[in-house]
Design a protein around this motif. Sequence first.
Motif, PDB file in Angstrom:
ATOM      1  N   LYS A  31       0.840  -1.207   0.000  1.00  0.00           N
ATOM      2  CA  LYS A  31       0.000   0.000   0.000  1.00  0.00           C
ATOM      3  C   LYS A  31       0.873   1.254   0.000  1.00  0.00           C
ATOM      4  O   LYS A  31       0.635   2.203  -0.763  1.00  0.00           O
ATOM      5  N   ALA A  32       1.913   1.256   0.827  1.00  0.00           N
ATOM      6  CA  ALA A  32       2.810   2.417   0.901  1.00  0.00           C
ATOM      7  C   ALA A  32       3.543   2.632  -0.421  1.00  0.00           C
ATOM      8  O   ALA A  32       3.723   3.775  -0.873  1.00  0.00           O
ATOM      9  N   GLU A  33       3.942   1.539  -1.047  1.00  0.00           N
ATOM     10  CA  GLU A  33       4.622   1.633  -2.349  1.00  0.00           C
ATOM     11  C   GLU A  33       3.687   2.215  -3.407  1.00  0.00           C
ATOM     12  O   GLU A  33       4.080   3.092  -4.183  1.00  0.00           O
ATOM     13  N   PHE A  34       2.455   1.747  -3.419  1.00  0.00           N
ATOM     14  CA  PHE A  34       1.481   2.261  -4.386  1.00  0.00           C
ATOM     15  C   PHE A  34       1.131   3.728  -4.103  1.00  0.00           C
ATOM     16  O   PHE A  34       0.917   4.512  -5.033  1.00  0.00           O
ATOM     17  N   ASP A  35       1.057   4.084  -2.833  1.00  0.00           N
ATOM     18  CA  ASP A  35       0.773   5.483  -2.482  1.00  0.00           C
ATOM     19  C   ASP A  35       1.837   6.405  -3.060  1.00  0.00           C
ATOM     20  O   ASP A  35       1.538   7.491  -3.567  1.00  0.00           O
ATOM     21  N   GLU A  36       3.080   5.965  -2.965  1.00  0.00           N
ATOM     22  CA  GLU A  36       4.204   6.759  -3.451  1.00  0.00           C
ATOM     23  C   GLU A  36       4.131   6.959  -4.961  1.00  0.00           C
ATOM     24  O   GLU A  36       4.423   8.043  -5.482  1.00  0.00           O
ATOM     25  N   LYS A  37       3.704   5.912  -5.669  1.00  0.00           N
ATOM     26  CA  LYS A  37       3.707   5.949  -7.130  1.00  0.00           C
ATOM     27  C   LYS A  37       2.430   6.516  -7.735  1.00  0.00           C
ATOM     28  O   LYS A  37       2.467   7.172  -8.782  1.00  0.00           O
ATOM     29  N   TYR A  38       1.283   6.245  -7.083  1.00  0.00           N
ATOM     30  CA  TYR A  38      -0.001   6.576  -7.716  1.00  0.00           C
ATOM     31  C   TYR A  38      -0.884   7.513  -6.890  1.00  0.00           C
ATOM     32  O   TYR A  38      -1.940   7.927  -7.360  1.00  0.00           O
ATOM     33  N   GLY A  39      -0.453   7.829  -5.673  1.00  0.00           N
ATOM     34  CA  GLY A  39      -1.244   8.698  -4.817  1.00  0.00           C
ATOM     35  C   GLY A  39      -2.035   7.905  -3.792  1.00  0.00           C
ATOM     36  O   GLY A  39      -2.516   6.805  -4.092  1.00  0.00           O
ATOM     37  N   PRO A  40      -2.214   8.445  -2.575  1.00  0.00           N
ATOM     38  CA  PRO A  40      -2.835   7.696  -1.483  1.00  0.00           C
ATOM     39  C   PRO A  40      -4.320   7.413  -1.659  1.00  0.00           C
ATOM     40  O   PRO A  40      -4.875   6.538  -0.991  1.00  0.00           O
ATOM     41  N   ASN A  41      -4.971   8.166  -2.547  1.00  0.00           N
ATOM     42  CA  ASN A  41      -6.413   7.980  -2.711  1.00  0.00           C
ATOM     43  C   ASN A  41      -6.779   6.888  -3.720  1.00  0.00           C
ATOM     44  O   ASN A  41      -7.957   6.573  -3.887  1.00  0.00           O
ATOM     45  N   GLN A  42      -5.773   6.332  -4.373  1.00  0.00           N
ATOM     46  CA  GLN A  42      -6.063   5.344  -5.425  1.00  0.00           C
ATOM     47  C   GLN A  42      -6.210   3.923  -4.889  1.00  0.00           C
ATOM     48  O   GLN A  42      -6.774   3.065  -5.561  1.00  0.00           O
ATOM     49  N   THR A  43      -5.672   3.670  -3.697  1.00  0.00           N
ATOM     50  CA  THR A  43      -5.743   2.306  -3.162  1.00  0.00           C
ATOM     51  C   THR A  43      -6.237   2.299  -1.723  1.00  0.00           C
ATOM     52  O   THR A  43      -6.097   3.273  -0.985  1.00  0.00           O
ATOM     53  N   THR A  44      -6.810   1.168  -1.353  1.00  0.00           N
ATOM     54  CA  THR A  44      -7.166   0.865   0.031  1.00  0.00           C
ATOM     55  C   THR A  44      -6.673  -0.539   0.322  1.00  0.00           C
ATOM     56  O   THR A  44      -6.828  -1.433  -0.523  1.00  0.00           O
ATOM     57  N   PHE A  45      -6.081  -0.735   1.484  1.00  0.00           N
ATOM     58  CA  PHE A  45      -5.671  -2.084   1.859  1.00  0.00           C
ATOM     59  C   PHE A  45      -6.617  -2.632   2.920  1.00  0.00           C
ATOM     60  O   PHE A  45      -6.905  -1.963   3.916  1.00  0.00           O
ATOM     61  N   VAL A  46      -7.103  -3.845   2.690  1.00  0.00           N
ATOM     62  CA  VAL A  46      -7.981  -4.514   3.653  1.00  0.00           C
ATOM     63  C   VAL A  46      -7.371  -5.870   3.993  1.00  0.00           C
ATOM     64  O   VAL A  46      -7.140  -6.694   3.095  1.00  0.00           O
ATOM     65  N   THR A  47      -7.092  -6.085   5.271  1.00  0.00           N
ATOM     66  CA  THR A  47      -6.620  -7.399   5.704  1.00  0.00           C
ATOM     67  C   THR A  47      -7.796  -8.373   5.651  1.00  0.00           C
ATOM     68  O   THR A  47      -8.851  -8.111   6.236  1.00  0.00           O
ATOM     69  N   CYS A  48      -7.621  -9.475   4.950  1.00  0.00           N
ATOM     70  CA  CYS A  48      -8.742 -10.402   4.770  1.00  0.00           C
ATOM     71  C   CYS A  48      -8.248 -11.818   4.543  1.00  0.00           C
ATOM     72  O   CYS A  48      -7.410 -12.066   3.673  1.00  0.00           O
ATOM     73  N   ASP A  49      -8.765 -12.731   5.338  1.00  0.00           N
ATOM     74  CA  ASP A  49      -8.588 -14.162   5.099  1.00  0.00           C
ATOM     75  C   ASP A  49      -9.757 -14.591   4.214  1.00  0.00           C
ATOM     76  O   ASP A  49     -10.903 -14.620   4.671  1.00  0.00           O
ATOM     77  N   VAL A  50      -9.478 -14.906   2.965  1.00  0.00           N
ATOM     78  CA  VAL A  50     -10.573 -15.183   2.017  1.00  0.00           C
ATOM     79  C   VAL A  50     -11.364 -16.430   2.388  1.00  0.00           C
ATOM     80  O   VAL A  50     -12.476 -16.630   1.889  1.00  0.00           O
ATOM     81  N   THR A  51     -10.804 -17.275   3.257  1.00  0.00           N
ATOM     82  CA  THR A  51     -11.539 -18.475   3.677  1.00  0.00           C
ATOM     83  C   THR A  51     -12.537 -18.167   4.785  1.00  0.00           C
ATOM     84  O   THR A  51     -13.288 -19.056   5.205  1.00  0.00           O
ATOM     85  N   SER A  52     -12.549 -16.914   5.267  1.00  0.00           N
ATOM     86  CA  SER A  52     -13.522 -16.496   6.276  1.00  0.00           C
ATOM     87  C   SER A  52     -14.694 -15.808   5.586  1.00  0.00           C
ATOM     88  O   SER A  52     -14.540 -14.695   5.068  1.00  0.00           O
ATOM     89  N   PRO A  53     -15.861 -16.426   5.553  1.00  0.00           N
ATOM     90  CA  PRO A  53     -17.010 -15.797   4.884  1.00  0.00           C
ATOM     91  C   PRO A  53     -17.326 -14.405   5.414  1.00  0.00           C
ATOM     92  O   PRO A  53     -17.673 -13.511   4.637  1.00  0.00           O
ATOM     93  N   SER A  54     -17.180 -14.196   6.715  1.00  0.00           N
ATOM     94  CA  SER A  54     -17.504 -12.882   7.280  1.00  0.00           C
ATOM     95  C   SER A  54     -16.487 -11.832   6.849  1.00  0.00           C
ATOM     96  O   SER A  54     -16.863 -10.695   6.524  1.00  0.00           O
ATOM     97  N   GLN A  55     -15.199 -12.192   6.837  1.00  0.00           N
ATOM     98  CA  GLN A  55     -14.179 -11.237   6.396  1.00  0.00           C
ATOM     99  C   GLN A  55     -14.325 -10.922   4.913  1.00  0.00           C
ATOM    100  O   GLN A  55     -14.137  -9.778   4.484  1.00  0.00           O
ATOM    101  N   LEU A  56     -14.668 -11.929   4.142  1.00  0.00           N
ATOM    102  CA  LEU A  56     -14.841 -11.715   2.707  1.00  0.00           C
ATOM    103  C   LEU A  56     -16.034 -10.801   2.445  1.00  0.00           C
ATOM    104  O   LEU A  56     -15.964  -9.882   1.612  1.00  0.00           O
TER     105      LEU A  56
END
Length: 256
Positions: free
Chosen positions: A46-71
């Motif tokens: 996320k920090a790398e992308f912020d530097e290259k493309y601006g902080p408003n272009q990405t959001t990082f979400v921690t997610c275990d895709v095997t968790s239906p609620s997190q997904l």
Amino acid sequence: MILKNSVGIVTGASRGLGKAFAEALLKKEAKVVICDIDHEEGAITKAEFDEKYGPNQTTFVTCDVTSPSQLKDLFSQTVQKYGKLDILCNNAGINNENIWEKTISVNLVALIQANYLALEHMRCDRGGQGGSIVNMASMSSFQPAPHAPVYTATKHAVLGFTRSLAEASRLGNFGIRINAMCPGFVNTSILETLDQEEILGMFYQFKDIGKHIMHLFGVLEPSVIGDAFIQLVEDDSLNGAAMKITASKGIQFENF
């Protein structure tokens, strides 16, 4: 599809192919939600992308895709922040023949759940705006791999599911194009599993066959697959397609 100002979710996006897919979208001026179970690696990306493309272009979400609620929360957070969802890239995947249930959970079950969540938000016949879903299959979707039978089974299943859901979208006027990417060997950490007995289990004895297949197909860089991904997303004529990508033959589409 015009990608500028579109909104996409990429799973398993902190490194490897997922990172390449996210960056390919960012280069097209899309907004991207990068999802990964690894919070530390995701924050770095996320920090790398912020530097290259601006902080408003990405959001990082921690997610275990095997968790239906997190997904489910991943999709809710995306729509709450950006107001819509246009693109889903189901990239998260593992290879573990020893803990094969987990391989099925990540590669297939979570992918199906993510597709259905995307349908809820994107279907034109239910008030959505349509869009594009890309599911990561593999060249293993077409041929046997004695060193990784469960991984291969999941990729066969991803391809069948993708084609069937794409046909349902066409018949039901969902307005969503659903396609599969089927790359050969790519220079990511998953290649390292060919030398890990704790991963391959009883099939470790066939690792040299896997390496021979890799030698035949060659190894691709993630950026090459990222460019091919953009082609799938932008081409409005593609639905239910299986894009095969190898170092030896480049991009080809399977004729069913």
